[in-house]
Each structure stands twice: as C-alpha cells, then as structure tokens.
Design an enzyme around this catalytic site. Structure first.
Site, PDB file in Angstrom:
ATOM      1  CD  GLU A   1     -15.570  -0.281  20.814  1.00 59.95           C
ATOM      2  OE1 GLU A   1     -16.943  -0.592  20.266  1.00 59.95           O
ATOM      3  OE2 GLU A   1     -15.387   1.206  21.186  1.00 59.95           O
TER       4      GLU A   1
ATOM      5  NE  ARG B   1     -23.955 -11.771  22.926  1.00 62.45           N
ATOM      6  CZ  ARG B   1     -22.443 -10.665  22.327  1.00 62.45           C
ATOM      7  NH1 ARG B   1     -22.390 -10.039  21.109  1.00 62.45           N
ATOM      8  NH2 ARG B   1     -22.049 -10.166  23.326  1.00 62.45           N
TER       9      ARG B   1
ATOM     10  CE  LYS C   1     -15.839  -6.219  23.726  1.00 65.30           C
ATOM     11  NZ  LYS C   1     -15.074  -4.519  22.494  1.00 65.30           N
TER      12      LYS C   1
END
Ligand code: ATP
Ligand code: MG
Length: 561
Positions: A36, A262, A272
């Site tokens: 994104e 992850r 982020k």
C-alpha cells in the site's frame, strides 16, 4: 533458523509451488507483491519482495508489482515512486507487470453490482460506530442491521447513487451479506465499499466510493491470474472471506492464499506507522536515516542489495514467530563487502606520530594493493612522510600482556610501509599524550624483498599528515536498547527505548588523500576500522562523509556478552 532443510532445501511455500507445477495444477506460477503506497518499504517488505519475485524467477513464472492504492486519504505518489525504486534497487524487475488496484476500480465496481444482484451484498445506513456495535464480539454473535433485508432493486439504486455522489461520506456503505453469527468476525457482513470524497493520486475525482482492502485485494489477485497469493499471518483470518468472494463472483482465475510469519528483527521496529512516528517526532533524520530498517535507510547506510537478498534467503520462510538478530544481516553485509570493497586507510581518532630519523622535508609514495585477494582491483600510491597520524587507541603507555600494538620502546609495522619503534611519549601539562616520537627502519619497507619483511607482532594503520584529508565519519549503533521495542515486557512505549548513542559523528578524522574522490555510494574497507560507504546525501568531492556500514567483526555478540 532456516527450516527449509526438511523439505529438500525448499521452504513450505516453494514446496507448494513445486508440487502445483509438478501435478499440473498450474502451468505457470504467478505471484505479486502488493504494497500500500502509504509509507516507505522496510526490511519486512524486503522479505516479501524476495519471496514473491524470487519464486517467480526460480520457477520461470511472473510476479506483479501491484500498488494497493485503495485509500486515497493516506496514500501519495511520493510513496509510489519510492516503492518502485526500492524494488528495483533490491534487484527485481516486473517487466510490464506494474499495476495498481485503481486500474481495476471499474471492474471492482462491476463485481460489487454482481454481488448485489445475487442478493449477496446490501447498502447499509448504519454508522461506522453502529456497525462495530452490531458486529458482536469473539464470544457473542452479531446482530443483523435493519437494512440487511433491503430488496435487490433498492440496493442497486442506492449503490448507483452512492457512486453518483448523492450522499455524504459515511451516510451509506456497501456490505457483503454473509453471516452475522460466524465465529470468524471477518465474515460478519464486512464492508466492501465506503463513500469518501477524496481525490485519488491516479483517478482524481472520478470516484467518491472506494473499495475496502479485502474486496479489492481478492479481486485484483483473480484478475491478474495470481496462482499463489502470499501474505503474512495476520491475513490468515481473512482467508475465508477471500474464498467466499472467489466463490460468489465470476472471475477469470482462482488464486489461493498462503500465509507466512512476518520478519521481526531484534532491536528495531518494522511498522510503517511507528517508523513514521519516529520521523515526525524528529527522533531520527528521515525515512532514509541510516539507522532505520527502511529500504531507503539501509541503502544509505550502505547495505548492498545482494546482501539483503542473501539475508532474506538465510532467514527462510515459515509460520513461526521469530526474532531475527541484526547480526545475521550484518554478517551477510560483511561477506559481500569483503569481496567488493577496496581497502583504504582512515584514522578515526588521530594521534600525531613523528619519525625522528626520517629526513626533514622528505616525502615519498608507497604502493598499496587495493584488495589483498583481488589484484584486478589494482593498487594506489600512498603518500608517506615524517609526520603521520595513527589511531590513538593503537598506543598504550602501560599495556596489558596481549597488546600487540605500539608501546614505549616497542615495535610495530605501519601497514604498507615500515617498521617503527616508539622512542618517546610527549604529553601536555594535563598529562594527555599529544605526540609520539618514533624511529623507522628504512630497510623494512613493505614489498621490497624478504629482508624487508622482518616480522613484528603488530600492524597498525596510518595516514601521512602532509597529505591527509580531514573528513567526517558517522558511526552507528542499534537504534533501540531493547530487543522488541514495540512489545517490551515492561509495557513502556517504544520511543522510550531509543539508544541515545545510536549515532556518533566523528569530525576531523584523517583519511588517505585518494578518498577525496570517493563517489557517493562507493564502498571501502578502512583497514582495521570497518566497512564504510560515502554518504549519498552529504558527501562532497574533497569533503567526504562516510557511514560505517558494519564493523569488521560482530560487535553485537561482544556487546551482549
Ligand atoms: P506495516 O505493518 O509495516 O505497516 P503493511 O503490512 O501494512 O506494513 P503493506 O504495504 O500492506 O504494508 O505490505 C505489503 C506486503 O508486505 C504485504 O503482503 C505484507 O504481508 C508484507 N509485509 C509487510 N511487513 C512485513 C514483514 N515484517 N515481514 C514480511 N512481510 C511483510
Ligand atoms: Mg498492510
């Protein structure tokens, strides 16, 4: 750490891909990396990039770089550009397969209409807050919205008016009609579209309704013919919705979703949002701060992309929650730079040394190989003279037994030059050492035959004072003082764990003069000191600034001992 061994060297996802190709389930593998564009990429994304692009490359398939730009409020072209550059920098290419979720806005809208027509979606007037309240909890089922049984024709008409911009933001949403009592909350009539009057960086004001992530992501995957949709474990609970959507809609392909854990790296953060906080609060210099695990930061720090790829391959792909040590990445960086980086000499903490028997006013140059194992990298001429700079810590007045560097009356070899003996220590009134007075043995010049190669225990680096170039070296340490700054057992906020000495700027370091021409981004091994890169932002010809990429040895292990 790498659990690939039990599957013939393949991680479980690559094994699935190999099986699917072998069984003929798929003729060609197609993957995607779907960031994104609401922030810059970090080391966790690098893992996902290496996995998706790596699988496509290894199995002769394709990988899309798809920008998941469905939320115009948080997204920006600056991020899009940096993501594209970052994936390229890491060494991957998508050919013609650069796409955007926004490419599919019309198709996504048609899918929504398909669902409404089939009685599988409805327009709801509940507010976001009410929807949350009606949804129930993990232990209690949800309640149906009063709009849930709205007739198809009415839903179609309201959805048309939503798109036409007749309603205010939040006045209506489109929801899937699945099961308000489903144990998996993602299936309790998730929102598919919302009204948002925001200009989109690509579609401008063409739309005032935007699709939600799960809806857009599933359909984008299918439209691109993705075979293996690989994502992180937090999407495991979304998989039933992914499959439900594929079941309901007429789509050209049936992708499957697979989840892996992850990447978490010790002593740093990979979120982020939190990285953005560090920057907003001025706790680091920016997204490219060399202490950050962002692609921009790691690039500026001087980590070669090849080393990052090697790191991603060594950590493997599993479903387990791991905390990876930064030392592993550093060891990949060191291996890479050892082969790549030419050698040079730089003194971090200069102490003056005078050769009392070297003729006043005389200078000479001494040849020095640029790489001990790679003659093809050539050699350079090092200026040498009566006054030199050496590293302050390479001299001790009263050293312990195993100290093989310089001591009063002791001998060392000056790297690429002569053997010297310390004759006298000069101090100021406060007792600080200001100068060493030494003699040199002219018969011991490096490279001038066996007699010259008389052995002494220690070798130290140096720079000739008359030709030295003053420059700035930046030394980095871990950014946080605890292993999991964003999940510390004490419960304290991650910002409280910033390491106050994570950056040390050393001005007035003494460098060999050839470094005046260092090209930003060029790597060197400063002998005995570490691997450095000319900073791509602040370094100027004649005024170099170098970042320490990594030390010559694993300083983390030492620090933890
Ligand atoms: P963050 O949690 O840092 O905000 P994100 O997951 O929201 O990141 P996206 O742009 O949605 O960021 O991520 C793009 C892809 O990268 C996703 O497929 C996601 O699963 C993957 N990814 C993100 N973080 C990691 C990580 N730490 N390890 C492995 N893959 C990751
Ligand atoms: Mg995400």
């Amino acid at each position: 750490m790498n659990e690939a061994a039990d599957s013939g060297g393949r991680d479980f996802i690559r094994q699935i891909v190999a099986d699917d190709l072998a069984s003929g389930r798929h003729a060609r593998v197609v993957t995607r990396f779907p960031p994104e564009p609401n922030g810059f990429l970090h080391i966790g994304h690098a893992k996902s990039i290496c996995l998706n692009f790596g699988i496509a490359a290894e199995f002769g398939g394709d990988c899309y770089l798809r920008l998941d730009d469905t939320n115009p409020v948080r997204e920006d072209q600056e991020y899009v550009d940096a993501i594209i550059e970052g994936v390229h920098w890491l060494g991957f290419d998508w050919g013609p397969r650069l796409t955007h979720a926004s490419d599919y806005f019309e198709a996504l809208h048609d899918c929504a209409v398909q669902l409404i027509r089939a009685g599988k979606a409805y327009v709801d007037s509940l507010s976001a807050e009410q929807i949350r309240e009606y949804r129930g909890t993990l232990t209690t089922p949800g309640r149906p919205s009063p709009d849930r049984e709205r007739p198809v024709a009415e839903n179609l008409e309201l959805f048309r008016r939503m798109r036409a911009g007749e309603f205010a933001d939040g006045q209506y949403v489109l929801r899937a009609k699945i099961d308000m009592a489903a144990p998996n909350i993602n299936l309790r009539d998730p929102t598919l579209y919302r009204i948002r009057r925001a200009s989109h960086q690509r579609t401008g004001d063409a739309w005032c309704i935007y699709p939600m992530y799960d809806f857009a992501h599933t359909i984008s995957d299918a439209l691109e013919g993705i075979t293996h949709s690989i994502c992180t474990l937090e999407f495991e609970d979304h998989r039933p919705l992914y499959e439900w959507l594929l079941d309901q809609l007429q789509l050209p392909a049936r992708p499957r979703q697979y989840e892996f854990s992850r990447l978490n790296v010790a002593y740093t953060i990979t979120s982020k949002r939190r990285l953005a906080e560090l920057i907003e609060l001025g706790l680091v210099g920016g997204w490219d701060d060399p202490r950050l695990p962002t692609i921009l930061g790691m690039r500026r720090r001087g980590y070669p992309p090849e080393a990052l790829r090697e790191f991603c391959s060594r950590i493997g792909v599993t479903k387990k929650d791991h905390l990876i040590e930064m030392a592993l990445l550093e060891s990949c960086v060191r291996d890479d730079l050892n082969r790549r980086a030419p050698r040079a000499m730089a003194v971090l903490d200069p102490l003056k040394l005078v050769l009392v028997n070297y003729p006043q006013g005389q200078v000479e140059t001494l040849p020095a190989a640029n790489h001990p194992e790679r003659p093809e990298l050539g050699s350079r001429e090092l200026p040498f003279g009566r006054e030199l700079w050496i590293e302050r810590e390479d001299f001790m007045e009263d050293p312990p037994k195993k100290f093989f560097r310089l001591r009063p009356g002791g001998e060392v070899r000056l790297r690429n030059a002569y053997i010297i003996r310390c004759e006298e220590v000069v101090k100021d009134a406060a007792g600080n050492i200001t100068e060493l007075r030494c003699s040199y043995d002219p018969a011991t010049r490096s490279g001038s035959g066996p007699a010259a190669e008389r052995k002494v225990k220690g070798t130290i680096h140096w720079v000739a004072a008359h030709a030295a170039l003053a420059g700035e070296l930046r030394l980095y340490d871990r950014l946080f003082t605890v292993e999991r700054p964003d999940a510390d057992p004490s419960g304290r906020d991650f910002r409280e764990f910033i390491n106050p000495s994570s950056l040390e700027r050393r001005l007035g370091c003494m460098l060999e003069p050839a470094l005046a021409a260092a090209v930003p981004g060029a790597w060197y091994q400063f002998e005995r000191v570490g691997y450095f890169v000319a900073d791509r932002v602040d370094s100027r010809p004649g005024q170099p600034v170098f970042n320490r990429v990594v030390g010559l040895r694993d300083s983390w292990a030492k620090a933890q001992a």
